[in-house]
Enzyme design. Sequence first.
Site, short mmCIF file in Angstrom:
data_model
loop_
_atom_site.label_atom_id
_atom_site.label_comp_id
_atom_site.label_asym_id
_atom_site.label_seq_id
_atom_site.Cartn_x
_atom_site.Cartn_y
_atom_site.Cartn_z
N GLU C 53 0.82 -1.22 0.00
CA GLU C 53 0.00 0.00 0.00
C GLU C 53 0.85 1.26 0.00
O GLU C 53 0.50 2.27 -0.62
CB GLU C 53 -0.94 0.02 1.21
CG GLU C 53 -2.03 -1.03 1.18
CD GLU C 53 -1.53 -2.41 1.55
OE1 GLU C 53 -0.42 -2.53 2.12
OE2 GLU C 53 -2.25 -3.39 1.27
N HIS C 121 -12.20 -5.98 7.60
CA HIS C 121 -12.79 -5.54 6.33
C HIS C 121 -14.06 -4.75 6.61
O HIS C 121 -15.03 -4.80 5.87
CB HIS C 121 -13.10 -6.73 5.41
CG HIS C 121 -11.91 -7.54 5.04
ND1 HIS C 121 -11.36 -8.47 5.88
CD2 HIS C 121 -11.13 -7.54 3.93
CE1 HIS C 121 -10.30 -9.03 5.30
NE2 HIS C 121 -10.14 -8.48 4.11
#
Lengths: 338, 338, 351, 351
Positions: C53, C121
């Site tokens: 990321e 999530h």
Amino acid sequence: MQKSTLRPRLEPALQVRIHDLMVKTRCVEERMIKMNRDGEGFFWIGAPGEEAFGVPLGLQVKKGQGPDFDYLHLHYRSSPLIMAMGGTMLDSLRQMGMRATDRYSAGRNFTNHYAIPEWNVAPMAPTIETQYLIAPGTAWVQRRHGGDGITIVNGGDAGTAEGDFASCLIWSTRPGKEIPMLIIVVNNKFGISTSHGTQHGVRNIADRGIPHGMQTKVINGNDVFESWAAIDEAMRYVRTERRPFLLEAHVSRLNGHSSSSGANRVDELDCILEFEKQLLADKIRTEAEIKATWERWRDEANACVKQLRTEPFPEASDIWKWTFHNDADNTLAKAGGD
Amino acid sequence: MQKSTLRPRLEPALQVRIHDLMVKTRCVEERMIKMNRDGEGFFWIGAPGEEAFGVPLGLQVKKGQGPDFDYLHLHYRSSPLIMAMGGTMLDSLRQMGMRATDRYSAGRNFTNHYAIPEWNVAPMAPTIETQYLIAPGTAWVQRRHGGDGITIVNGGDAGTAEGDFASCLIWSTRPGKEIPMLIIVVNNKFGISTSHGTQHGVRNIADRGIPHGMQTKVINGNDVFESWAAIDEAMRYVRTERRPFLLEAHVSRLNGHSSSSGANRVDELDCILEFEKQLLADKIRTEAEIKATWERWRDEANACVKQLRTEPFPEASDIWKWTFHNDADNTLAKAGGD
Amino acid sequence: MANMAQAIRMALAYGEKHLGVTDVFGEDVGPPLGGVFTATQGLRTSWNSPLDERGIIGMAYGIAVAGGKPVAEIQFCDYIFNTIDLLKLVGNAHWGSAGKFNLPLVVMTPVGAGIHGSIYHSHSFDSIMTHIPGWKVVMPCTPIDAYGLMIAALKDTNPVMFMKPKALLRTKGDERIPGEPEDEKVLKDMIDAPLGDRSNWKPRWPELTDYTVPIGKAKIVREGTHVTCVTYGRHVHWAKAAADTLANEGISVELIDLRTLYPYDFDAIKTSVRKTRRVVFLNEDTAVTNFGEHLLRRTTEELFYELDAPPRLLSGKNVPGVGLAPVLEDASVPQIADIEKMLRETATVPA
Amino acid sequence: MANMAQAIRMALAYGEKHLGVTDVFGEDVGPPLGGVFTATQGLRTSWNSPLDERGIIGMAYGIAVAGGKPVAEIQFCDYIFNTIDLLKLVGNAHWGSAGKFNLPLVVMTPVGAGIHGSIYHSHSFDSIMTHIPGWKVVMPCTPIDAYGLMIAALKDTNPVMFMKPKALLRTKGDERIPGEPEDEKVLKDMIDAPLGDRSNWKPRWPELTDYTVPIGKAKIVREGTHVTCVTYGRHVHWAKAAADTLANEGISVELIDLRTLYPYDFDAIKTSVRKTRRVVFLNEDTAVTNFGEHLLRRTTEELFYELDAPPRLLSGKNVPGVGLAPVLEDASVPQIADIEKMLRETATVPA
Ligand SMILES: Cc1ncc(C[n+]2csc(CCOP(=O)(O)OP(=O)(O)O)c2C)c(N)n1
Ligand SMILES: Cc1ncc(C[n+]2csc(CCOP(=O)(O)OP(=O)(O)O)c2C)c(N)n1
Ligand SMILES: [Mg+2]
Ligand SMILES: [Mg+2]
């Protein structure tokens, strides 16, 4: 093929035990996939294809609590290791089933996310690669503590693109402050849909340890014998030399990434079938014994699911538990947050 | 000593030019240190000791705007490079003096933090190592664009402990997607007070490029000739092969880390003195010429400080400028934030 | 009707063709998958990145510096928290360089709970993101707004964070995307990747046209007179459901979909609260240092004397995660019943 | 009197001796420097880490798992923003493991402006940090509180973020640390590292005793009746100065030093606001999604009918950084005059 030289080392009884645990692991994973399909669990991710590596690893862990024993910082494909250490199907399936009785997370976390203080299994998070930053901490304590306890960390191939993997190499090889850590990369050649070779220019991931002066090895993790021997060698080194070892194991990913990609069986080499061929050829197990092993664990898995169905889900008010380590603080926190 | 073979490559006129720029850089840095001591600037950090590497680097940059030219992602010890590219003493001193006329940051940023769109010098931040994550972006555009423009990124030795350095190695060597990037590590053997050898187990930092299949080289960055040749070689390779090259240059840190540690001169090899010995021995410059060079730049630096003292500081309302790219948005933001 | 993932994909295709988009990238963003939510299938400029990321945000920054127009994806906002320093650098580049560099880039990331995503999530990102200056921040709640906001983001010359409400990515709207074929099966045939081998597949994009939802403009989803509800993302739909129920009780809710979180449409909030004199701010991020608290603070400071009831925040509970078991998720994140309750209370408390 | 850096150092020395501290580490934390602000000089367990903030937080987590008691330093909070995911993991470990693991660790980091630190040595961290559940968050404003809060943090079995107000680290208080010698020169001789070669230097710690400032307990710094000011860190001192001035005008300010940002002492706020009916929340973090807005929200929700004036926030300006030039820093961060002004306005606006 190194097999011929490695095979004799494993006692037949041990081979039987390894096979049993591999099948146990496969059966609990397959039962989880079924739970997912049946709507009894929302998400599955696990380890079919990693048993030949994970079971020998779990069996060689020095199991216990505290720095005299091995610490484990794991990724979500560690069921073979946990089953080999003595984890139960029921506990894994309870987590899949989000029951209050889930001893790893009380229904909070995805399946195959353990937290086992008695076995030094650190709490797991699905954040890729962060375990490689945490592991040096337990190894650092072990370096100071002495003894032969080591720290073991594992993760996938794609995740080595995170800088955290490199941090782990740095922190484990500080001159004069090297730490006893077995650093494992389980290379299944994919991160979700992205193949390793499209993103990584390294020939072997393990080679990245070399400039840091680290011992490294790349093995076929689909082979029980090769896995056992390599883990044995690496662990001996780490336990006695108190230095890190970087071990890369190539394995199959038999059901794709997770239930998100369907969890269907794919056409890759199945390490259990391979191992069974050997067991038959070496006359260590018969067809019937192998069949019985599968049946026993399948039955056990089904029985566990029956059992957990009788068990309660968490309650709404449970969310307030365990934000802090003491209840007074949790009450205070609730007042501020409610 | 490789010098003897490398020296003939550099024309005397070029050597004179390099010397002039090295002295210019040293003088502007020393003037900044004095500004700091005089209370005319709060913090100094800079590059005394990096001139023999930085000036040859700056002179070989393909200077201009857009992907046909080199992009630069720099750390705070890049004054030799910027001076060699044509940066002015006045501009650097204005930033030190926090003037509204500071063209790099309008009085906002520490000294030696550039942002020069016309020369592809990306905005600098003192966050160690983040430039190694940004640089692959410009190199990626250049890969697609073609031509011989490359991306250059530099930083210190201690910073390579950040995972970002490893990310840079990964992103620059993706198979079939390699990028034209000159990755530089300027190794002065320290991060603030911490010596490299206590934290890093690598023999050479540059070796970390090897498993990624990268060309690497370690040089004595205190030597103008060696620096020039290595940069030339590395740049040729990157410009034509469109692949990364990792270059580690060992240099001195002549005034310690920054004004925080006093900025006093320390006892390490001074690359300018070394170079001057050569210039004298080779009869390229006389003692008098060298002295005149120093005097000229010292005078120039003093003149610049005089000049900037007449220039305004920013105004309080300036803080609202440039949060967004258009004034209407800034007005809106101000309403929400005021 | 297109779902939100398709709408985003079409906006990006439009962007590639008309707005100079050069790179749509991130983990599993390129072929074969086209994104874990399929929002990038078939895009010409899409590619898979390493699993990194920090590298993704850095790459977007660099591409923007070199004149490209990148759209970077972070697969789940749950995995963006190792890049906060970089997001700050992006937000700082224009300001810190005294206006010399601007970074026209878009980062998109799915946010929030609602897909049984468990601890990692289900995160929200509105609070931390709105705390990072220099960014515009948007979050659509319908496919048409997703299309229009993405096009606005691609036209913008500032960094834009495009938050995708995870739970809505597969839901359809009731307005057609400009250019979208009438039959959704036709659309699917044209732009959804086939199952199985995709190596030779190419999408056929409809004749898409420009449609911009201006950044900074809220939408009054439902007019009302008794209480204002300010929200965004999937909670717009839940608030609407709550408002429908409350209508039967004679409580009239004015519902504002903020759409842009920063710089937000305070005029819309002000006008509405001046009318209803009561307000609830609603989102699913955790309760402490929550973006809704900023809106509430500003409303309180500016409209204190016009409020007939305490302004309220309804948010996610301040606990470290969203649990997997549905009862845990439901207890952590505001549900329709909670919204009803708080709106009812706020509307009816005596002035 | 000891300065705050010395107070922290003494608390850590006390912790090494009596509270099981095993590792005090971070960039330049060990010898020879002992921290860029000298807060870790001479500590027995201190050591230098690689330049890697992510590694530092990870290491602290791991040490805590293995039964150690780590104190990790991030050199400036400006460099903590690449670790937010890890801070979240730390805050989540106990909750996510259903109580199986707790992480008794301390992270300390200098925060705020005030030393001409420019864009990247002036950040505040209160807003993002209080948004991360599972942590306790403290910030002292005097050496004695720094000592007592650090000891409390070391005793706590939860993760504690200890924020050091950068601008106060070299300032002295007016209360002596328990065990501190009367003469500050004597103290300096005992515990400050000498200039020059330090390789053979060892500190001589005074006979330090236990002194705990309980986490979660605010301090009424100044009693007052007209308006409450809730703040922490260096702004306590500025608010005090402002209150002194306002006292001359006949405006009586009640000043609360929160000391613990989470879990904060809402009782103290409530009691005070019930009395003064007016309140200003003050800090130097940027204005949008600011921790003060949380306090303001909760106060407004719970005490709406008892407020005689709009509750206010005075915070840093919502721009991407704090500029180097003093005029820029002063314009970005609340100054004494700004505090005076807002307190005066809030105290005097008609009910
Ligand atoms: C930090 C982070 N980024 C992204 C994800 C989403 N994600 C989950 S698994 C995965 C791929 C991991 O690949 P690899 O490391 O090879 O492990 P494997 O699943 O193949 O065993 C990704 C991207 C994540 N969980 N964490
Ligand atoms: C991310 C980050 N962490 C910490 C710092 C504080 N800091 C500034 S310079 C420095 C040392 C850098 O050493 P090195 O990378 O060797 O560069 P050098 O200064 O020696 O050229 C540190 C720790 C920073 N600026 N950024
Ligand atoms: Mg993999
Ligand atoms: Mg250095």
